[in-house]
Write a protein that holds these residues in place. Structure first.
Motif, PDB file in Angstrom:
ATOM      1  N   GLN A  79       1.106   6.733  -6.889  1.00  0.00           N
ATOM      2  CA  GLN A  79       0.031   7.510  -6.935  1.00  0.00           C
ATOM      3  C   GLN A  79       0.571   8.934  -6.991  1.00  0.00           C
ATOM      4  O   GLN A  79       0.137   9.851  -7.650  1.00  0.00           O
ATOM      5  CB  GLN A  79      -0.920   7.237  -6.016  1.00  0.00           C
TER       6      GLN A  79
ATOM      7  N   PHE B  17       2.191   1.590  -3.548  1.00  0.00           N
ATOM      8  CA  PHE B  17       1.122   2.002  -4.423  1.00  0.00           C
ATOM      9  C   PHE B  17       0.933   3.451  -4.400  1.00  0.00           C
ATOM     10  O   PHE B  17       0.754   4.015  -5.292  1.00  0.00           O
ATOM     11  CB  PHE B  17      -0.189   1.177  -4.092  1.00  0.00           C
TER      12      PHE B  17
ATOM     13  N   ILE C   2      -6.423  -1.420  -3.885  1.00  0.00           N
ATOM     14  CA  ILE C   2      -5.593  -1.895  -2.543  1.00  0.00           C
ATOM     15  C   ILE C   2      -6.365  -2.840  -2.011  1.00  0.00           C
ATOM     16  O   ILE C   2      -5.839  -3.888  -1.579  1.00  0.00           O
ATOM     17  CB  ILE C   2      -5.545  -0.571  -1.780  1.00  0.00           C
TER      18      ILE C   2
ATOM     19  N   GLY D  44       3.658  -3.399  -5.082  1.00  0.00           N
ATOM     20  CA  GLY D  44       2.475  -2.074  -5.074  1.00  0.00           C
ATOM     21  C   GLY D  44       2.725  -0.889  -5.850  1.00  0.00           C
ATOM     22  O   GLY D  44       2.000  -0.531  -6.412  1.00  0.00           O
TER      23      GLY D  44
ATOM     24  N   GLU E  85       1.955  -2.120  -9.506  1.00  0.00           N
ATOM     25  CA  GLU E  85       0.576  -2.173  -9.388  1.00  0.00           C
ATOM     26  C   GLU E  85       0.037  -0.601  -9.983  1.00  0.00           C
ATOM     27  O   GLU E  85      -0.815  -0.800 -10.648  1.00  0.00           O
ATOM     28  CB  GLU E  85      -0.070  -2.665  -8.265  1.00  0.00           C
ATOM     29  N   SER E  86       0.460   0.293  -9.304  1.00  0.00           N
ATOM     30  CA  SER E  86      -0.284   1.622  -9.551  1.00  0.00           C
ATOM     31  C   SER E  86       0.478   1.991 -11.087  1.00  0.00           C
ATOM     32  O   SER E  86      -0.218   2.621 -11.712  1.00  0.00           O
ATOM     33  CB  SER E  86       0.517   2.555  -8.626  1.00  0.00           C
TER      34      SER E  86
ATOM     35  N   THR F  85       0.706  -1.161  -0.145  1.00  0.00           N
ATOM     36  CA  THR F  85       0.002  -0.145  -0.114  1.00  0.00           C
ATOM     37  C   THR F  85       0.789   1.240  -0.077  1.00  0.00           C
ATOM     38  O   THR F  85       0.789   2.280  -0.746  1.00  0.00           O
ATOM     39  CB  THR F  85      -0.974   0.025   1.313  1.00  0.00           C
TER      40      THR F  85
ATOM     41  N   TRP G 254      -8.818   3.445  -6.502  1.00  0.00           N
ATOM     42  CA  TRP G 254      -7.403   3.035  -5.802  1.00  0.00           C
ATOM     43  C   TRP G 254      -8.052   2.130  -4.629  1.00  0.00           C
ATOM     44  O   TRP G 254      -7.254   1.372  -4.376  1.00  0.00           O
ATOM     45  CB  TRP G 254      -6.328   4.080  -5.561  1.00  0.00           C
TER      46      TRP G 254
END
Length: 217
Positions: free
Chosen positions: A45, A41, A61, A121, A124-125, A38, A57
């Motif tokens: 962001q 991520f 998450i 993470g 992933e973003s 997180t 988002w």
């Protein structure tokens, strides 16, 4: 690499523990990102030009809508997630480095280190808006993202060369040490106007009756 300036935590230890406890609780989906995922991520962001609304988002998450007990818990947990992003933006704007929420000690298996979750993470973003992350800056972005990709372990099966970059504790530690600086570099990359070549002036006309000279290529 230059000497790193001071690194700064995005939220204090108590808030980090509160968020960790919720993310690790039995009430959330088992595919929910860890506290490290997180954190990574939301740092990504902060870097992204197209920042996503919470409606996007949050289910990413939590792998769906999280089962909050009440409105107060919802507000508290989402505010902590939002603080990770907003505080990262503030640091990047000041040219400061984000502190990673784990130590740099590696065991033999580098994929069990929290940095793997953090980078997963982060990536992933990136995957959620690859066009914006690469686009016209594909070469520069790919170079800066290489350590994130290598440490994430997401590409081990498809790219042995990338997997080997952080395979040993020593190599992984070197890559991890670069992450705060690279995160700032990425933030600046997307916000610094790209240099354009100055236009080549037309050749001045010569004597009367002569044509203008051709531009040099």
């Amino acid at each position: 690499m230059t000497d790193h300036p001071e690194q700064h935590p995005l939220i204090d230890d108590d808030d980090l523990e509160t968020l960790d406890a919720f993310l690790d609780s039995d009430t959330v989906d088992e595919e929910t990102l860890s506290i490290y995922g997180t954190h990574g991520f939301m740092v990504a962001q902060a870097i992204a030009l197209n920042r996503m609304d919470a409606a996007v988002w949050v289910p990413t998450i939590f792998n769906g809508e999280p089962p909050f007990e009440n409105d107060d818990e919802q507000s508290s947990i989402l505010a902590l997630c939002q603080a990770l992003r907003d505080n990262a933006i503030d640091l990047f704007e000041q040219g400061e480095y984000v502190e990673l929420p784990f130590d740099d000690e590696f065991e033999l298996d580098t994929r069990n280190h929290p940095v793997a979750d953090w980078c997963s993470g982060f990536m992933e973003s990136v995957f959620m808006d690859e066009t914006a992350w690469f686009g016209d800056l594909e070469e520069e972005a790919a170079k800066l993202l290489l350590p994130f990709m290598a440490l994430s372990g997401l590409f081990d099966d498809e790219d042995p060369d990338l997997a080997s970059m952080g395979a040993t504790p020593k190599d992984a530690q070197k890559l991890m040490a670069q992450l705060p600086e690279l995160a700032l570099d990425l933030y600046l990359l997307y916000r610094t106007p790209k240099e354009t070549k100055k236009p080549v002036p037309s050749a001045k006309s010569g004597q009367t009756g002569k044509k203008k000279g051709a531009r040099k290529r």
